[in-house]
Design a protein around this motif. Structure first.
Motif, PDB file in Angstrom:
ATOM      1  N   LYS A  32       0.872  -1.182   0.000  1.00 44.79           N
ATOM      2  CA  LYS A  32       0.000   0.000   0.000  1.00 44.79           C
ATOM      3  C   LYS A  32       0.908   1.230   0.000  1.00 44.79           C
ATOM      4  CE  LYS A  32      -3.790  -2.379   0.341  1.00 44.79           C
ATOM      5  NZ  LYS A  32      -3.225  -3.420  -0.543  1.00 44.79           N
ATOM      6  N   TRP A  33       1.976   1.119   0.787  1.00 45.97           N
ATOM      7  CA  TRP A  33       2.925   2.223   0.904  1.00 45.97           C
ATOM      8  C   TRP A  33       3.629   2.476  -0.431  1.00 45.97           C
ATOM      9  CZ3 TRP A  33       8.400   2.313   0.749  1.00 45.97           C
ATOM     10  CH2 TRP A  33       8.993   3.486   1.259  1.00 45.97           C
TER      11      TRP A  33
ATOM     12  N   GLU B 101       2.550   1.651  -3.403  1.00 51.93           N
ATOM     13  CA  GLU B 101       1.550   2.140  -4.340  1.00 51.93           C
ATOM     14  C   GLU B 101       1.344   3.640  -4.169  1.00 51.93           C
ATOM     15  OE1 GLU B 101      -2.484   0.017  -6.117  1.00 51.93           O
ATOM     16  OE2 GLU B 101      -1.839  -0.402  -4.066  1.00 51.93           O
ATOM     17  N   ASN B 102       1.202   4.062  -2.916  1.00 49.14           N
ATOM     18  CA  ASN B 102       1.024   5.490  -2.635  1.00 49.14           C
ATOM     19  C   ASN B 102       2.223   6.307  -3.082  1.00 49.14           C
ATOM     20  OD1 ASN B 102      -1.470   5.061  -1.525  1.00 49.14           O
ATOM     21  ND2 ASN B 102      -0.702   4.901   0.574  1.00 49.14           N
ATOM     22  N   ALA B 103       3.421   5.782  -2.820  1.00 50.17           N
ATOM     23  CA  ALA B 103       4.642   6.498  -3.193  1.00 50.17           C
ATOM     24  C   ALA B 103       4.672   6.750  -4.698  1.00 50.17           C
ATOM     25  CB  ALA B 103       5.877   5.718  -2.760  1.00 50.17           C
TER      26      ALA B 103
ATOM     27  N   GLN C  70       2.023   6.640  -6.864  1.00 53.95           N
ATOM     28  CA  GLN C  70       0.909   7.474  -7.302  1.00 53.95           C
ATOM     29  C   GLN C  70       1.136   8.944  -6.950  1.00 53.95           C
ATOM     30  OE1 GLN C  70      -2.285   5.287  -5.539  1.00 53.95           O
ATOM     31  NE2 GLN C  70      -2.590   4.012  -7.337  1.00 53.95           N
ATOM     32  N   ASN C  71       1.697   9.178  -5.756  1.00 60.16           N
ATOM     33  CA  ASN C  71       1.835  10.562  -5.303  1.00 60.16           C
ATOM     34  C   ASN C  71       3.112  11.242  -5.769  1.00 60.16           C
ATOM     35  OD1 ASN C  71      -0.604  10.277  -3.927  1.00 60.16           O
ATOM     36  ND2 ASN C  71       0.420   9.495  -2.112  1.00 60.16           N
ATOM     37  N   TYR C  72       4.171  10.472  -5.960  1.00 60.63           N
ATOM     38  CA  TYR C  72       5.459  11.107  -6.245  1.00 60.63           C
ATOM     39  C   TYR C  72       6.092  10.702  -7.571  1.00 60.63           C
ATOM     40  CZ  TYR C  72       4.828  12.037  -1.300  1.00 60.63           C
ATOM     41  OH  TYR C  72       4.308  12.418  -0.101  1.00 60.63           O
TER      42      TYR C  72
END
Length: 187
Positions: free
Chosen positions: A98-99, A101-103, A105-107
């Motif tokens: 999840k971490w 994926e977020n990294a 998508q966001n960065y």
């Protein structure tokens, strides 16, 4: 046992080809996933055998990893994202991802570099980046940069602050490096 085998291999640490062997292992490990601890031990041994060449050894190891990454990217291109998920199911069901994926998508690219520098395996990163339609060449370059960072940090820790290696290979790796360093002092 496997540690006896490892000790034999580590006897060659000062040979010119040893860092190449470690790098090769890093590439192969993209498919086997069982060599993590052994490779970490081999890698820090290569660095401790040639402290001045630590950056070269870090880059070489990153090259080895990236050869494996390119192969995985190619196979995902050929067989689709599900190919990688079927092969490494445990990985894709863990919270770590999840971490990741977020990294991504966001960065974007900086997120990939950061994640590649972390002591985690690369398969989910590759899968998520490819699912997000990130350019493959950019993906590989980001992983390369991230892995150079990771291996540089590991090299510096091995040489200057072995206790910090626990973040990369647990306490086993710390004890291993400390025992290597005390061997060196006795000679």
């Amino acid at each position: 046992g496997p540690m006896g085998w490892l000790a034999n291999v580590l006897g060659y640490a000062s040979c010119w080809w040893f860092p190449c062997l470690v790098a090769l292992g890093s590439g192969v490990n993209m498919f086997t996933m069982v060599l993590g601890g052994v490779l970490a031990a081999m890698y820090v041994t290569a660095v401790l055998s040639r402290p001045k060449a630590w950056f070269f050894i870090a880059v070489l190891n990153a090259v080895g990893t990236v050869v494996g990454v390119v192969a995985v990217v190619y196979l995902v291109e050929q067989n689709g994202i599900d190919w990688i998920k079927e092969r490494f199911p445990k990985v894709f069901n863990s919270d770590q991802w999840k971490w990741v994926e977020n990294a991504i998508q966001n960065y974007g690219a900086p997120g990939v570099i950061l994640t590649s520098a972390a002591p985690i395996i690369l398969h989910p990163l590759i899968a998520f980046a490819m699912a997000a339609k990130m350019n493959n060449v950019l993906l590989v370059i980001c992983i390369f940069v991230g892995r150079i960072l990771k291996y540089s940090i590991m090299a510096k820790f091995a040489l200057q602050a072995p206790h910090l290696l626990k973040y990369f290979g647990g306490q086993k790796l710390v004890d291993f490096v400390n025992s290597k360093k005390s061997e060196g002092k006795q000679e």
